[in-house]
Scaffold this motif. Structure first.
Motif, PDB file in Angstrom:
ATOM      1  N   LEU A 105     -44.907  -5.403  33.049  1.00 43.00           N
ATOM      2  CA  LEU A 105     -46.031  -5.466  32.288  1.00 43.00           C
ATOM      3  C   LEU A 105     -45.510  -4.990  30.841  1.00 43.00           C
ATOM      4  CD1 LEU A 105     -48.615  -3.619  34.719  1.00 43.00           C
ATOM      5  CD2 LEU A 105     -48.232  -6.000  34.313  1.00 43.00           C
ATOM      6  N   ARG A 106     -45.952  -5.671  29.944  1.00 43.98           N
ATOM      7  CA  ARG A 106     -45.628  -5.645  28.521  1.00 43.98           C
ATOM      8  C   ARG A 106     -46.865  -5.715  27.513  1.00 43.98           C
ATOM      9  NH1 ARG A 106     -42.294  -3.308  26.207  1.00 43.98           N
ATOM     10  NH2 ARG A 106     -41.245  -4.645  25.169  1.00 43.98           N
ATOM     11  N   PRO A 107     -47.809  -4.857  27.876  1.00 38.56           N
ATOM     12  CA  PRO A 107     -49.321  -4.974  27.271  1.00 38.56           C
ATOM     13  C   PRO A 107     -49.064  -4.915  25.631  1.00 38.56           C
ATOM     14  CG  PRO A 107     -49.017  -3.014  28.166  1.00 38.56           C
ATOM     15  CD  PRO A 107     -47.888  -3.701  28.803  1.00 38.56           C
ATOM     16  N   ASP A 108     -48.212  -4.119  25.145  1.00 38.82           N
ATOM     17  CA  ASP A 108     -48.135  -3.870  23.770  1.00 38.82           C
ATOM     18  C   ASP A 108     -47.055  -4.400  23.081  1.00 38.82           C
ATOM     19  OD1 ASP A 108     -50.190  -1.777  24.176  1.00 38.82           O
ATOM     20  OD2 ASP A 108     -48.813  -0.489  24.621  1.00 38.82           O
ATOM     21  N   ALA A 109     -46.524  -5.685  23.668  1.00 41.40           N
ATOM     22  CA  ALA A 109     -45.305  -6.232  23.010  1.00 41.40           C
ATOM     23  C   ALA A 109     -45.758  -7.420  22.590  1.00 41.40           C
ATOM     24  CB  ALA A 109     -44.212  -6.398  24.104  1.00 41.40           C
ATOM     25  N   LEU A 116     -47.639 -13.627  30.094  1.00 44.23           N
ATOM     26  CA  LEU A 116     -48.409 -14.272  30.656  1.00 44.23           C
ATOM     27  C   LEU A 116     -49.408 -13.162  31.380  1.00 44.23           C
ATOM     28  CD1 LEU A 116     -46.808 -16.857  33.235  1.00 44.23           C
ATOM     29  CD2 LEU A 116     -47.940 -17.156  30.941  1.00 44.23           C
ATOM     30  N   PHE A 117     -50.674 -13.439  31.290  1.00 42.57           N
ATOM     31  CA  PHE A 117     -51.570 -12.579  31.972  1.00 42.57           C
ATOM     32  C   PHE A 117     -51.376 -12.336  33.608  1.00 42.57           C
ATOM     33  CE2 PHE A 117     -54.204 -13.982  28.516  1.00 42.57           C
ATOM     34  CZ  PHE A 117     -54.332 -12.715  27.717  1.00 42.57           C
ATOM     35  N   CYS A 118     -50.931 -10.900  33.854  1.00 39.27           N
ATOM     36  CA  CYS A 118     -50.708 -10.550  35.084  1.00 39.27           C
ATOM     37  C   CYS A 118     -51.600  -9.857  36.071  1.00 39.27           C
ATOM     38  CB  CYS A 118     -49.160  -9.719  35.071  1.00 39.27           C
ATOM     39  SG  CYS A 118     -47.990 -10.480  34.352  1.00 39.27           S
ATOM     40  N   HIS A 119     -51.877 -10.378  37.195  1.00 39.88           N
ATOM     41  CA  HIS A 119     -52.981  -9.767  37.861  1.00 39.88           C
ATOM     42  C   HIS A 119     -52.693  -8.215  38.501  1.00 39.88           C
ATOM     43  CE1 HIS A 119     -55.457  -8.972  41.514  1.00 39.88           C
ATOM     44  NE2 HIS A 119     -56.457  -9.467  40.702  1.00 39.88           N
ATOM     45  N   THR A 120     -53.264  -7.340  38.161  1.00 38.57           N
ATOM     46  CA  THR A 120     -52.836  -5.963  38.439  1.00 38.57           C
ATOM     47  C   THR A 120     -53.941  -5.087  39.328  1.00 38.57           C
ATOM     48  OG1 THR A 120     -53.204  -4.881  36.507  1.00 38.57           O
ATOM     49  CG2 THR A 120     -50.918  -5.756  36.810  1.00 38.57           C
ATOM     50  N   GLN A 129     -57.312  -5.820  37.037  1.00 38.32           N
ATOM     51  CA  GLN A 129     -57.046  -6.254  35.547  1.00 38.32           C
ATOM     52  C   GLN A 129     -55.874  -7.155  35.472  1.00 38.32           C
ATOM     53  OE1 GLN A 129     -56.449  -2.496  33.415  1.00 38.32           O
ATOM     54  NE2 GLN A 129     -57.251  -1.371  34.731  1.00 38.32           N
ATOM     55  N   MET A 130     -56.073  -7.827  34.271  1.00 37.86           N
ATOM     56  CA  MET A 130     -55.437  -8.941  33.799  1.00 37.86           C
ATOM     57  C   MET A 130     -54.461  -8.295  32.624  1.00 37.86           C
ATOM     58  SD  MET A 130     -55.759 -11.167  36.143  1.00 37.86           S
ATOM     59  CE  MET A 130     -54.995 -12.613  35.187  1.00 37.86           C
ATOM     60  N   ILE A 131     -53.235  -7.854  32.634  1.00 41.83           N
ATOM     61  CA  ILE A 131     -52.361  -7.189  31.697  1.00 41.83           C
ATOM     62  C   ILE A 131     -51.230  -8.216  31.258  1.00 41.83           C
ATOM     63  CG2 ILE A 131     -51.152  -5.360  31.183  1.00 41.83           C
ATOM     64  CD1 ILE A 131     -52.753  -3.765  32.942  1.00 41.83           C
TER      65      ILE A 131
END
Length: 476
Positions: A105-109, A116-120, A129-131
């Motif tokens: 996960l790299r939400p702030d990069a 891509l949007f990763c399903h977590t 959530q999609m992060i």
């Protein structure tokens, strides 16, 4: 005899370390010592900079980042090396490969491309959530029995323009090919089992990989509708022959017919396990998703549907049944039991992902380039493989409150890593000592960066040439 086995295991570990070093073609010494620092760290890895404080890493923190950002690893050669190592076997002596995706996960990069949007999953029901992040597809060989060990064989990062099913099929084809080339599978041996979770189109994987000696088994959603084979054509009937038979609705017991097999097994973890299996069921395929570009009439991919009901789960006294689909047809009761038991072993890969993230620090570095993330991912794979090779020979450094383990194979990867530093001195060390150097002047004090980093959008960036309706009109 025991000393001979210890020497052989140590020789395998040292040989693998030499082969890994040969796969590092640029910044080899810094990359290799970075992996050694991960192996010998006292606790969980929190950053690349702190790894430079380890005595096994004889270079500065800048050298570690430079190796990750500008080093080079011959990935294909490393894949061949991993496939050549001894592979664990599942029940009945078969090779079982599990495939699954784990997210970095790299939400702030915002300046990192190809996210891509990763399903977590979050805490609480319905809190997924999609992060933004980098999803990686891993393939690992499974062991038999309750264990947290897997033998990782490959890792591929999914890109914005990739079709996940197509990438997984190519990945599995290459892994199986390397396993056969290494001599782990011979003609006449039982077929290799491919185990997948509900996120995969197991029907498509079975169809694309039908020319390989494999059998696919995966979980399917409980709201799926399968179809029976078409009934025999009545003499004198006109019109086009029927392609499908009656519907088999997983959520509607009234639509079920008598199972072809019913098995009962008493387990130590799940209590009484009952399975019901129905042979020769297939889904109705449409020109969507991975079948969008399929030319001609869509095939009938028949298999076996298995309903697994256990008595209880840890923390759940009323578990829901699990539905599986396998590409095997005409399976007997023994094979049915093997399929669902191997599927449950797929969850061992979740332990590996947790070790990667919480202990080995796979997702800890704040890397900008996805190519740097790929290099770090492959270093972590080599670290995990070294732990697996050191498993029978490492000394257990038990904490006073931990249970004593008498069998080496029962040691967890974290406990093997705890004792790896004592073993590290007896293995080979191909990395050369660092040469004296001094850092560059860097950016002048008070100046600003005249070249700001580019920002990238998240998600799929490649669109289809034709919409579904245009594609339907074009092919029709």
């Amino acid at each position: 005899m025991h000393d001979t086995g210890q020497a052989g295991a140590l020789g395998d570990l040292s040989g693998f370390r030499e082969q890994v070093y040969q796969c590092l073609t640029s910044r080899a010494d810094a990359l290799f010592e970075l992996a050694d620092a991960v192996l010998c760290a006292d606790g969980p890895v929190t950053s690349l900079a702190e790894l430079s404080l380890m005595p096994e890493h004889r270079r500065g923190h800048g050298g570690g980042y430079d190796a990750i950002n500008h080093g080079r690893i011959e990935v294909d050669r490393l894949r061949t090396t991993l496939a050549g190592l001894p592979l664990p076997r599942a029940a009945n002596g078969r090779i079982a490969l599990a495939v699954d995706v784990s997210h970095w996960l790299r939400p702030d990069a915002a300046c990192s491309p190809q996210r891509l949007f990763c399903h977590t999953y979050a805490r609480g029901k319905g809190q997924a959530q999609m992060i933004p992040g980098w999803p990686y597809s891993f393939v690992a060989a499974l062991e038999t029995g309750r264990t947290s060990w897997t033998a990782l064989l490959d890792a591929v990062r999914l890109r914005p323009a990739d079709d996940a099913t197509a990438v997984t099929a190519d990945q599995l084809r290459n892994v199986v090919g390397r396993i056969i080339d290494a001599g782990h599978w011979q003609p006449g041996d039982p077929r290799i089992l491919i185990v997948a979770d509900a996120g995969y189109d197991v029907t498509r994987l079975a169809f694309v990989l039908a020319d390989l000696p494999i059998e696919v088994v995966g979980r399917i959603r409980s709201d799926r509708v399968m179809l029976r084979p078409a009934p025999p054509r009545t003499p004198g009937t006109n019109g086009r022959p029927r392609k499908h038979g009656g519907m088999f609705t997983l959520a509607d017991p009234a639509s079920w017919h008598t199972p072809d097999h019913t098995t009962h097994t008493d387990t130590t973890r799940y209590g009484h396990a009952q399975t019901q299996a129905w042979d020769r069921l297939h889904p109705r395929l449409t020109h969507r998703g991975p079948w969008l570009d399929h030319e001609g009439e869509l095939p009938l991919v028949e298999g076996t549907v298995i309903r697994l009901q256990v008595e209880y789960l840890p923390g759940d006294r009323d578990p829901k049944p699990v539905w599986l689909w396998s590409s095997v047809t005409a399976a007997n009761a023994e094979l049915i039991d093997l399929l669902w038991q191997v599927f449950l072993r797929r969850f061992d890969l979740e332990h590996t992902f947790r070790l990667f993230k919480q202990t080995l620090g796979w997702t800890r570095p704040k890397l900008r380039a996805p190519q740097s993330a790929d290099r770090w991912t492959w270093l972590i794979l080599t670290v995990h493989t070294q732990l697996r090779l050191a498993r029978p020979i490492v000394e257990d450094c038990r904490r006073p409150w931990e249970k004593r383990v008498t069998e080496p194979r029962r040691l967890t990867p974290a406990r093997v890593r705890r004792g790896f530093r004592n073993l590290h001195t007896t293995t080979t060390h191909p990395a050369a000592a660092p040469k004296p150097s001094r850092p560059g002047p860097g950016r002048p004090l008070g100046s600003t960066n005249p070249h700001p980093a580019t920002r990238y959008e998240v998600g799929k960036t490649v669109k289809r040439d034709l919409t579904l309706e245009q594609h339907r009109n074009h092919t029709g």
